[in-house]
Design a protein around this motif. Structure first.
Motif, PDB file in Angstrom:
ATOM      1  N   ASN A  80       0.867  -1.087  -0.077  1.00  0.00           N
ATOM      2  CA  ASN A  80       0.014  -0.083  -0.060  1.00  0.00           C
ATOM      3  C   ASN A  80       0.985   1.226   0.120  1.00  0.00           C
ATOM      4  O   ASN A  80       1.504   1.545   0.943  1.00  0.00           O
ATOM      5  CB  ASN A  80      -0.677  -0.011   1.264  1.00  0.00           C
TER       6      ASN A  80
ATOM      7  N   GLY B 248      -0.324   4.347  -0.111  1.00  0.00           N
ATOM      8  CA  GLY B 248      -0.956   5.624   0.672  1.00  0.00           C
ATOM      9  C   GLY B 248      -1.653   6.482  -0.338  1.00  0.00           C
ATOM     10  O   GLY B 248      -2.260   7.516   0.262  1.00  0.00           O
ATOM     11  N   ARG B 249      -1.503   6.265  -1.681  1.00  0.00           N
ATOM     12  CA  ARG B 249      -2.137   7.053  -2.450  1.00  0.00           C
ATOM     13  C   ARG B 249      -3.636   7.112  -2.795  1.00  0.00           C
ATOM     14  O   ARG B 249      -4.196   7.961  -3.253  1.00  0.00           O
ATOM     15  CB  ARG B 249      -1.146   7.249  -3.920  1.00  0.00           C
ATOM     16  N   GLN B 250      -3.938   5.865  -2.208  1.00  0.00           N
ATOM     17  CA  GLN B 250      -5.463   5.532  -2.481  1.00  0.00           C
ATOM     18  C   GLN B 250      -6.000   5.333  -0.998  1.00  0.00           C
ATOM     19  O   GLN B 250      -5.297   4.374  -0.190  1.00  0.00           O
ATOM     20  CB  GLN B 250      -5.888   4.393  -3.154  1.00  0.00           C
ATOM     21  N   ASP B 251      -7.127   6.009  -0.626  1.00  0.00           N
ATOM     22  CA  ASP B 251      -7.303   5.866   1.014  1.00  0.00           C
ATOM     23  C   ASP B 251      -8.220   4.654   1.151  1.00  0.00           C
ATOM     24  O   ASP B 251      -8.647   3.816   0.304  1.00  0.00           O
ATOM     25  CB  ASP B 251      -8.024   7.211   1.291  1.00  0.00           C
ATOM     26  N   ALA B 252      -8.740   4.670   2.576  1.00  0.00           N
ATOM     27  CA  ALA B 252      -9.450   3.644   2.959  1.00  0.00           C
ATOM     28  C   ALA B 252     -10.629   3.243   2.275  1.00  0.00           C
ATOM     29  O   ALA B 252     -11.223   2.424   2.118  1.00  0.00           O
ATOM     30  CB  ALA B 252      -9.666   3.576   4.393  1.00  0.00           C
ATOM     31  N   ASP B 253     -11.267   4.686   1.867  1.00  0.00           N
ATOM     32  CA  ASP B 253     -12.663   4.559   1.459  1.00  0.00           C
ATOM     33  C   ASP B 253     -12.366   3.823  -0.190  1.00  0.00           C
ATOM     34  O   ASP B 253     -13.200   2.973  -0.534  1.00  0.00           O
ATOM     35  CB  ASP B 253     -13.138   5.890   0.847  1.00  0.00           C
TER      36      ASP B 253
ATOM     37  N   TYR C  82     -10.202   1.342  -0.942  1.00  0.00           N
ATOM     38  CA  TYR C  82     -10.290  -0.101  -0.591  1.00  0.00           C
ATOM     39  C   TYR C  82     -11.479  -0.643   0.017  1.00  0.00           C
ATOM     40  O   TYR C  82     -11.897  -1.712  -0.545  1.00  0.00           O
ATOM     41  CB  TYR C  82      -9.101  -0.410   0.331  1.00  0.00           C
TER      42      TYR C  82
END
Length: 595
Positions: A90, A92-97, A99
């Protein structure tokens, strides 16, 4: 993702893959009837070791197996990845939302396809096109997840480079004309939503061709790059700076003001800041170069189109060039006339100090018995052609331009000189004189030292000097105000809080301030008696002042009814046209003698 039963991304496969599993993973059609189990496993293994990165995980997202291509992509050996979570990659460029949405799709449809920004062992982030599929048992239960990764980092970089070449100037890295038109469409739409005016600036260098002819295009390019940096630094971050081509630049500033007149003033101020930034010399190879440019300005509003804005700004730029260059012109003649008048007044106001066009007028402060107990010194500008210029015309201009600092110092010095001269006149010798202090003046770090120097130079009695501070000035930086006021109080100076009641003072702060006098604002006085809310405010201020052991004075008193109302509730000092307008020195002294 933090869930144990959901990986954050995928890659890996077990030591041996069931035939049905391998066929599902790679999409291959395997003839299970005609081939033996060993042959099927060889075919599945060969398919798994493709040029694409592949990784197999268990249902909890822990890596079971990965291929060579995946190791080349991530930098990890296959053996080091077994049992590790996919969250390892991961970036960090794509957030929890992101995923959560990925997993919602994967759980519902048993597959997901899209772009992932994954981080390799060396920290490098690579973009992959991922195809993730769930592998099911004969009972329909998820046994594994298989991901097929295609590295598209180079393609993404190529796309970004192509986009930058299409929308940005390669020399200055500013948006080009194509991007500018797109942003202008957005700015016009935003103007329609907000109802605010913006401004479009066309900026063209004066005599740029001469530099290119004399020193070559390399020197010209260096100048353009440095100019682009200065333009970006001079305008607010929300403004757009673009290069049209050649030596032409464009600035777009949205949301200046709700009215055209106010927007024009703010647009001119921004133009002045840009001109100031460019006034400093440019250091080109072997020379110090001074750059000048012309500016054409058109106000931006929703009713315009990009084409109309370009035409208007271009015409304004042409007028700036015709005027000799190194100047700014508005498209709207009325706005240009107003700007010219403002610029002329600013220049004349700068000269007014040296040409002795400024005077102090004095408005008496009287008791109910009409005895003069003080005065307020008020600045007046006696222009040789315009006559007496109203303070409402030049004081705001002085505030905007910073001229209020030398003007304020002149008023303070002149008032103290007058106090010293009155020492020889019995009726005037003990008369306090109030002087207004602007917010910019009071904010100067050396303001206390300036006052002390004026008192020393003039020999005025500090006990007769009263500084009038507005409520908003004091509340802007309470800590600084308290400190300075106590220092000045130590010198013997007194304070009056002007326009009291129009701001939002905290009573706790008010009690800490060494205020000697509260001044009821004329906006409350003019509606008394009659308007109950203003009557209540006036009574409250009077009661508050008396409770804090402060004197109370009312300004703007114009009728006997107003005076009677105020006196009835405990205010006995007044200032206003009922008693006298502001007077020149000789008339004021005569007025005091008769009181």
């Amino acid at each position: 993702m933090k869930k144990r039963d959901q990986p954050a991304s995928l890659d890996g496969a077990p030591a041996s893959i069931p035939t049905a599993t391998a066929a599902t993973a790679v999409g291959a059609v395997v003839a299970t009837v005609s081939l033996g189990l060993e042959a099927e496993q060889r075919i599945a293994a060969a398919a798994f070791e493709s040029q694409n990165g592949m990784v197999l995980t268990d249902p909890a997202g822990l890596i079971v197996r990965s291929n060579k291509a995946f190791s080349q992509l991530t930098g990890y050996r296959a053996a080091d990845l077994i049992g590790r979570p996919m969250a390892l990659f991961n970036s960090g460029r794509q957030d929890a939302d992101f995923y959560q949405e990925l997993w919602a799709t994967l759980l519902e449809k048993r597959s997901w396809q899209g772009e992932l920004a994954n981080k390799g062992k060396n920290g490098r982030i690579h973009t992959v096109l991922a195809n993730i599929k769930a592998i099911l048992s004969e009972a329909g239960v998820v046994t594994h997840y298989l991901a097929n990764y295609v590295d598209i980092s180079l393609a993404k970089k190529a796309d970004l480079l192509a986009q930058r070449l299409a929308y940005y100037d390669p020399l200055t890295q500013l948006p080009n004309r194509r991007m500018l038109q797109h942003r202008l469409v957005q700015a016009l739409a935003a103007s329609g939503r907000s109802g605010q005016f913006g401004a479009l600036y066309f900026i063209d260098l004066d005599n740029f061709r001469a530099l290119n002819d004399a020193d070559g295009h390399d020197a010209g390019d260096l100048l353009l790059v440095e100019l682009a940096e200065r333009l970006r630094a001079a305008v607010p971050e929300c403004a757009i700076v673009a290069r049209q081509g050649g030596d032409e630049f464009v600035v777009v500033h949205e949301d200046l003001a709700a009215t055209a007149a106010e927007a024009a003033i703010l647009a001119a101020q921004l133009g002045d800041r840009v001109r100031t930034a460019v006034d400093a010399p440019f250091y080109l190879p072997g020379q110090e170069y001074f750059c000048h440019f012309s500016v054409g300005v058109a106000l931006l509003q929703q009713s315009d189109s990009v084409e109309v804005l370009y035409k208007h700004a271009g015409l304004a730029l042409l007028q700036a060039k015709k005027a000799g260059g190194n100047t700014l012109r508005f498209f709207d003649p009325a706005m240009q006339a107003a700007l010219d008048l403002r610029n002329a007044m600013e220049a004349e106001l700068q000269q007014a100090l040296g040409w002795q066009q400024l005077q102090l007028y004095y408005q008496p402060q009287v008791t109910s018995g009409k005895r003069v107990v003080g005065a307020e010194a008020l600045l007046r500008w006696l222009h040789p052609l315009r006559g007496l210029v109203p303070p409402t015309e030049f004081i705001p201009l002085a505030e905007e331009t910073g001229l209020i600092l030398p003007l304020g110092l002149w008023v303070l010095s002149s008032a103290c000189q007058q106090l010293k001269r009155w020492e020889g006149k019995p009726r005037l010798a003990n008369l306090p004189l109030a002087v207004n202090v602007s917010a910019r003046q009071f904010a100067q770090p050396d303001f206390v030292a300036q006052v002390q120097e004026v008192l020393t130079n003039t020999g005025a009695n500090p006990a007769l000097l009263k500084l009038e501070l507005t409520e908003s000035l004091v509340m802007e930086n309470v800590g600084d105000a308290i400190g300075k006021m106590h220092e000045l109080k130590y010198l013997g100076i007194s304070f009056s809080m002007d326009d009291f009641g129009t701001g939002f003072s905290s009573l706790a702060y008010l009690a800490q301030l060494p205020i000697d006098q509260l001044k009821i604002d004329k906006s409350f006085v003019q509606n008394t008696p009659g308007k109950s809310s203003d009557e209540t405010i006036a009574r409250t201020i009077i009661s508050m002042g008396r409770g804090l052991k402060m004197d109370v004075i009312a300004e703007g008193v114009e009728t006997e009814a107003q005076q009677a109302f105020l006196a009835r509730h405990g205010c006995h000092v007044f200032q206003g046209y009922l008693f006298s307008r502001p007077l020149p020195l000789a008339e004021f002294e005569a007025f005091v003698a008769q009181s």
